[in-house]
Design a protein around this motif. Structure first.
Motif, mmCIF file in Angstrom:
data_model
loop_
_atom_site.group_PDB
_atom_site.id
_atom_site.type_symbol
_atom_site.label_atom_id
_atom_site.label_comp_id
_atom_site.label_asym_id
_atom_site.label_seq_id
_atom_site.Cartn_x
_atom_site.Cartn_y
_atom_site.Cartn_z
ATOM 1 N N SER A 1 41.262 34.765 -26.222
ATOM 2 C CA SER A 1 39.809 34.876 -26.371
ATOM 3 C C SER A 1 39.334 36.318 -26.536
ATOM 4 C CB SER A 1 39.103 34.258 -25.158
ATOM 5 O OG SER A 1 39.442 34.957 -23.975
ATOM 6 N N ILE A 2 40.190 37.298 -26.213
ATOM 7 C CA ILE A 2 39.823 38.703 -26.373
ATOM 8 C C ILE A 2 40.382 39.197 -27.696
ATOM 9 C CG2 ILE A 2 40.053 41.042 -25.447
ATOM 10 C CD1 ILE A 2 40.313 39.811 -22.680
ATOM 11 N N PRO A 3 39.538 39.593 -28.644
ATOM 12 C CA PRO A 3 40.040 40.045 -29.948
ATOM 13 C C PRO A 3 41.054 41.171 -29.794
ATOM 14 C CG PRO A 3 37.654 39.780 -30.008
ATOM 15 C CD PRO A 3 38.062 39.618 -28.574
ATOM 16 N N GLY A 4 42.209 40.985 -30.418
ATOM 17 C CA GLY A 4 43.260 41.990 -30.347
ATOM 18 C C GLY A 4 44.362 41.645 -29.366
ATOM 19 N N LEU A 5 44.063 40.787 -28.396
ATOM 20 C CA LEU A 5 45.080 40.371 -27.427
ATOM 21 C C LEU A 5 45.513 38.958 -27.788
ATOM 22 C CD1 LEU A 5 43.497 41.693 -24.107
ATOM 23 C CD2 LEU A 5 44.963 42.892 -25.737
ATOM 24 N N THR A 6 46.733 38.803 -28.281
ATOM 25 C CA THR A 6 47.177 37.535 -28.847
ATOM 26 C C THR A 6 48.243 36.887 -27.982
ATOM 27 O OG1 THR A 6 48.898 38.645 -30.120
ATOM 28 C CG2 THR A 6 46.743 38.414 -31.161
ATOM 29 N N ALA A 7 48.680 35.695 -28.422
ATOM 30 C CA ALA A 7 49.774 35.002 -27.739
ATOM 31 C C ALA A 7 51.040 35.847 -27.771
ATOM 32 C CB ALA A 7 50.020 33.655 -28.410
ATOM 33 N N THR A 8 51.254 36.583 -28.849
ATOM 34 C CA THR A 8 52.432 37.450 -28.952
ATOM 35 C C THR A 8 52.454 38.472 -27.820
ATOM 36 O OG1 THR A 8 52.381 37.232 -31.364
ATOM 37 C CG2 THR A 8 53.662 39.049 -30.454
ATOM 38 N N CYS B 1 37.253 45.538 -28.813
ATOM 39 C CA CYS B 1 37.896 45.595 -30.128
ATOM 40 C C CYS B 1 38.777 46.834 -30.266
ATOM 41 C CB CYS B 1 36.841 45.592 -31.234
ATOM 42 S SG CYS B 1 35.990 44.025 -31.447
ATOM 43 N N VAL B 2 38.247 47.973 -29.849
ATOM 44 C CA VAL B 2 39.020 49.214 -29.954
ATOM 45 C C VAL B 2 40.249 49.157 -29.050
ATOM 46 C CG1 VAL B 2 38.989 51.703 -29.542
ATOM 47 C CG2 VAL B 2 37.027 50.597 -30.634
ATOM 48 N N VAL B 3 40.084 48.649 -27.840
ATOM 49 C CA VAL B 3 41.224 48.502 -26.927
ATOM 50 C C VAL B 3 42.258 47.552 -27.524
ATOM 51 C CG1 VAL B 3 41.956 47.618 -24.681
ATOM 52 C CG2 VAL B 3 39.934 49.064 -24.844
ATOM 53 N N GLY B 4 41.781 46.446 -28.091
ATOM 54 C CA GLY B 4 42.695 45.493 -28.719
ATOM 55 C C GLY B 4 43.418 46.094 -29.903
ATOM 56 N N GLY B 5 42.694 46.858 -30.739
ATOM 57 C CA GLY B 5 43.324 47.510 -31.876
ATOM 58 C C GLY B 5 44.382 48.511 -31.445
ATOM 59 N N ILE C 1 46.710 55.461 -31.664
ATOM 60 C CA ILE C 1 45.311 55.790 -31.921
ATOM 61 C C ILE C 1 44.962 55.487 -33.375
ATOM 62 C CG2 ILE C 1 43.663 57.712 -32.077
ATOM 63 C CD1 ILE C 1 44.152 56.861 -29.251
ATOM 64 N N PHE C 2 45.962 55.622 -34.251
ATOM 65 C CA PHE C 2 45.728 55.359 -35.674
ATOM 66 C C PHE C 2 45.199 53.952 -35.903
ATOM 67 C CE2 PHE C 2 47.353 53.494 -39.630
ATOM 68 C CZ PHE C 2 46.703 54.291 -40.561
ATOM 69 N N ASP C 3 45.726 52.967 -35.167
ATOM 70 C CA ASP C 3 45.276 51.582 -35.359
ATOM 71 C C ASP C 3 43.813 51.419 -34.955
ATOM 72 O OD1 ASP C 3 47.622 50.507 -36.412
ATOM 73 O OD2 ASP C 3 48.503 50.235 -34.434
ATOM 74 N N ALA C 4 43.393 52.136 -33.897
ATOM 75 C CA ALA C 4 41.987 52.085 -33.497
ATOM 76 C C ALA C 4 41.102 52.719 -34.568
ATOM 77 C CB ALA C 4 41.798 52.800 -32.159
ATOM 78 N N LEU D 1 45.966 42.828 -36.969
ATOM 79 C CA LEU D 1 44.861 42.695 -36.017
ATOM 80 C C LEU D 1 43.767 43.734 -36.219
ATOM 81 C CD1 LEU D 1 46.675 41.576 -32.772
ATOM 82 C CD2 LEU D 1 45.034 40.288 -34.116
ATOM 83 N N PRO D 2 44.074 45.037 -36.423
ATOM 84 C CA PRO D 2 42.986 45.973 -36.726
ATOM 85 C C PRO D 2 42.181 45.588 -37.961
ATOM 86 C CG PRO D 2 44.943 47.184 -36.097
ATOM 87 C CD PRO D 2 45.349 45.740 -36.207
ATOM 88 N N VAL D 3 42.861 45.085 -38.988
ATOM 89 C CA VAL D 3 42.150 44.657 -40.195
ATOM 90 C C VAL D 3 41.257 43.464 -39.884
ATOM 91 C CG1 VAL D 3 42.438 43.675 -42.512
ATOM 92 C CG2 VAL D 3 43.917 45.541 -41.760
ATOM 93 N N LEU D 4 41.805 42.506 -39.175
ATOM 94 C CA LEU D 4 41.054 41.292 -38.841
ATOM 95 C C LEU D 4 39.845 41.620 -37.973
ATOM 96 C CD1 LEU D 4 41.440 38.180 -39.230
ATOM 97 C CD2 LEU D 4 42.482 38.166 -36.980
#
Length: 505
Positions: free
Chosen positions: A33-40, A401-405, A412-415, A205-208
Motif C-alpha cells: 500500500s506504500i508506493p515504492g515498497l513492494t512484495a519484492t 514517494c521519495v523514500v520509496g524511490g 539518491i539518483f533514483d529519488a 518504481l521511480p518511473v511509476l
C-alpha cells in the motif's frame, strides 16, 4: 493427493504457522500500500528471518508476504490515484474515478472480491495443472516472447484516450525511457550522456511513482493554487460487499477472462502481473459494449485489473515449482528461499518434498482468505482517508514517494529520477498527453528488444522464424487484427462525429 492436502492444512492450522501467515499477509499489505515498497522488498527483508524456521513455516511466511504485497497496491490506487505496485497500474484508471464519484466502497468491494477470486482461481490451477502448464510455458522461446510483447504493445491504441496520435507519441516516450542504460545483450551504454548513474537505466518504481504520484500531486497543488479544487466530499455507503448480486453476476465473464489472462501471463517468465493487469484491462475495454465509459469510473475496469494481477500470482509460481524457473524478482527470491531450506525446485520437488509443496498451496489459500478479511474490515478506515485535507496529505505522499524511490536500490539518483519523471509526467498532462502508454512502452519495450536480439542470435539474423513459428505467428496475427479493429473503430467514430456535426449545421 487428497491425503497430502489434508496433512498440509492440518499443519497450516497450527498456532505458529497460522500466526506467520497472518503476520506475513498484514506486513505484505503495508508494503504493497506504500508506493515504492513492494512484495519484492518485503520478501527480501524477511527472507533471512526464515533461516531458523522449518521449511513449511518459512514458506508459509513468504507466501503471506507475496499475497499481501500484490494485493495492497489497490488501496492507494483507488484512494489516491497512485498504484502501490506495478500490478495496480490499471486499477487507477477506474478505481480512482469511482472514489471521486462517491463509489469508493463499491470500488473496494469489487477490487477485494475479484482479487480474492483471481488468487483462488490461480492457486487451484497451480495445484492441479502446474506440471502440464509449465511444460507449455517451457516451449516459449524468444520468438514467442517477442510476439506476445508486440501484441501487448497494441494496448497503447486502446488506452490512448481521445487522440491515438498523442497516445502513440506517449508510448514512444516510454520506449525511450526504457532504452536508457546498458543494452540487454552486449551491455553497450545508450542515451546515458556521460552519466554513470544512467548505465543501469531507470528503475521501474521511480518511473511509476513519478508519473502517477508526483504528477498527481503537482496537478492538485496547481488546482488549489488557482482557487479551483477537484476535492469532493466523498459520500460512501457500504452495504454488504459494496455491490449487489446482479452487479457481481454482470462481471462474471469479465472476471473469468481476466483470471485466465492473469494465469497465462503469469506463467511467462519476465512478464508478470505488471503486464497482466494492463492486457486484461485493454481486453476488457476492447470487448466491452461501452468502451467509452472506461476511465470514467466503471466496475469492469477495476474487476479486470485486480482479478488479473492476483491471478498472476499462481501463474508465476507454476514454472518456479514445476521447473525451477523464476519468472520475476519475487519468484527469484522465493527460489532462494526454497534453496535456503535445502529444497530443489523442479520436477523432483513433488517427489522429494511433496509435504512442503502442499504446505505452500495451503498457505496461499489461507493467506488469500486473510487478505480478503483484512481489506474488508479495514475498508471503512481506508475510505475515511479521503477526508484528510490535501494540504496535509500531499506532503506526506511526496515524502513516502521519495523514500520509496530511494529504497529501491538505496541510491539518491533514483529519488532524483523520480522527481524528474514526475515533472515530465506533469508537463505531458498539461499538453493533454496520456500517461498510461508511457508505462506500457517503458515496461514492454525492453522485453521486446531483448527477445528480438535473442531470436536473431538464435536464427543467425533471419527474421523468418518470428513469422513461421506457430505460437509467434498466432500472436503476431492477433496483433494485426487488434490494430485493424482499432483503426476501423476510430474510422467509424470519425464518420459518426462528422455526420453529427453536419446534421447540427
Amino acid at each position: 493427493m487428497f491425503e497430502m492436502v489434508q496433512e498440509a492444512f492440518a499443519t497450516v492450522f497450527t498456532l505458529e504457522t497460522l500466526f506467520l501467515i497472518i503476520g506475513g499477509t498484514a506486513l505484505g499489505l503495508v508494503f504493497g500500500s506504500i508506493p515504492g515498497l513492494t512484495a519484492t522488498m518485503a520478501i527480501a527483508i524477511c527472507l533471512p528471518l526464515t533461516f531458523g524456521m522449518d521449511p513449511g513455516n518459512g514458506m508459509a511466511l513468504l507466501m503471506g508476504l507475496y499475497i499481501g504485497g500484490v494485493s495492497g497496491g489497490l488501496i492507494p490506487a483507488i484512494l489516491l490515484n497512485i498504484p502501490g505496485t506495478p500490478s495496480s497500474v490499471s486499477t487507477t484508471f477506474d478505481g480512482y474515478p469511482m472514489a471521486q464519484n462517491g463509489d469508493a466502497g463499491k470500488a473496494f468491494g469489487f477490487a477485494i472480491v475479484f482479487s480474492f477470486l483471481g488468487g483462488l482461481f490461480s492457486i487451484l490451477i497451480l495445484m492441479f495443472l502446474s506440471p502440464a502448464l509449465a511444460d507449455i510455458a517451457l516451449g516459449f522461446g524468444p520468438f514467442e516472447f517477442f510476439a506476445v510483447t508486440i501484441f501487448a504493445l497494441t494496448m497503447i491504441a486502446s488506452l490512448s484516450g481521445d487522440s491515438i496520435i498523442r497516445g502513440i507519441l506517449s508510448g514512444f516516450v516510454g520506449l525511450f525511457l526504457g532504452f536508457v542504460g546498458s543494452a540487454p545483450i552486449d551491455s553497450y551504454p545508450r542515451f546515458t550522456f556521460g552519466f554513470d548513474q544512467l548505465d543501469a537505466g531507470f528503475a521501474i518504481l521511480p518511473v511509476l511513482i513519478g508519473l502517477f504520484a508526483i504528477s498527481e500531486v503537482l496537478k492538485n497543488a496547481e488546482q488549489r493554487g488557482s482557487g479551483v479544487s477537484n476535492t469532493k466530499k466523498i459520500q460512501y455507503k457500504i452495504k454488504g460487499l459494496g455491490f449487489s448480486l446482479a452487479e457481481f453476476i454482470q462481471q462474471g465473464w469479465n472476471g473469468l477472462r481476466s483470471f485466465v489472462i492473469g494465469v497465462g501471463i503469469g506463467i511467462l517468465p519476465g512478464v508478470g502481473g505488471g503486464t497482466a493487469n494492463i492486457i486484461a484491462y485493454g481486453t476488457a475495454k476492447n470487448r466491452s459494449k461501452y468502451p467509452e465509459k472506461f476511465g470514467t469510473g466503471i466496475n469492469d475496469g477495476v474487476v479486470a485489473s485486480e482479478g488479473s494481477n492476483n491471478a498472476a500470482i499462481g501463474g508465476a509460481l507454476i514454472p518456479l515449482i514445476a521447473l525451477g524457473i523464476p519468472g520475476d524478482t519475487v519468484t527469484a527470491l522465493l527460489l532462494g528461499g526454497l534453496m535456503l531450506h535445502g529444497l530443489n525446485p523442479g520436477p523432483l520437488l513433488f517427489e522429494q518434498s511433496g509435504d512442503v509443496v502442499y504446505i505452500i498451496f495451503a498457505s496461499l489459500i489461507i493467506a488469500n482468505v486473510i487478505m480478503c478479511l483484512f481489506l474488508f474490515f479495514g475498508m471503512r478506515m481506508f475510505v475515511k482517508l479521503l477526508s484528510i485535507p490535501q494540504h496535509i496529505l500531499l506532503p506526506i505522499i511526496i515524502v513516502l514517494c521519495v523514500v520509496g524511490g530511494f529504497g529501491v536500490n538505496n541510491r539518491i539518483f533514483d529519488a532524483a529520477a523520480l522527481v524528474f519523471i514526475g515533472l515530465l509526467g506533469y508537463a505531458l498532462i498539461k499538453f493533454k498527453f496520456p500517461i498510461v502508454p508511457i508505462i506500457i512502452g517503458f515496461i514492454l519495450g525492453p522485453i521486446a528488444e531483448t527477445n528480438l536480439s535473442r531470436g536473431l542470435m538464435q536464427s543467425q539474423g533471419d527474421f523468418s522464424p518470428f513469422f513461421t513459428q506457430p505460437i509467434a505467428a498466432f500472436f503476431l496475427l492477433l496483433t494485426f487484427v487488434s490494430v485493424g479493429i482499432k483503426i476501423w473503430q476510430n474510422f467509424k467514430k470519425k464518420i459518426k462525429t462528422d455526420d453529427s456535426t453536419t446534421a447540427s449545421l
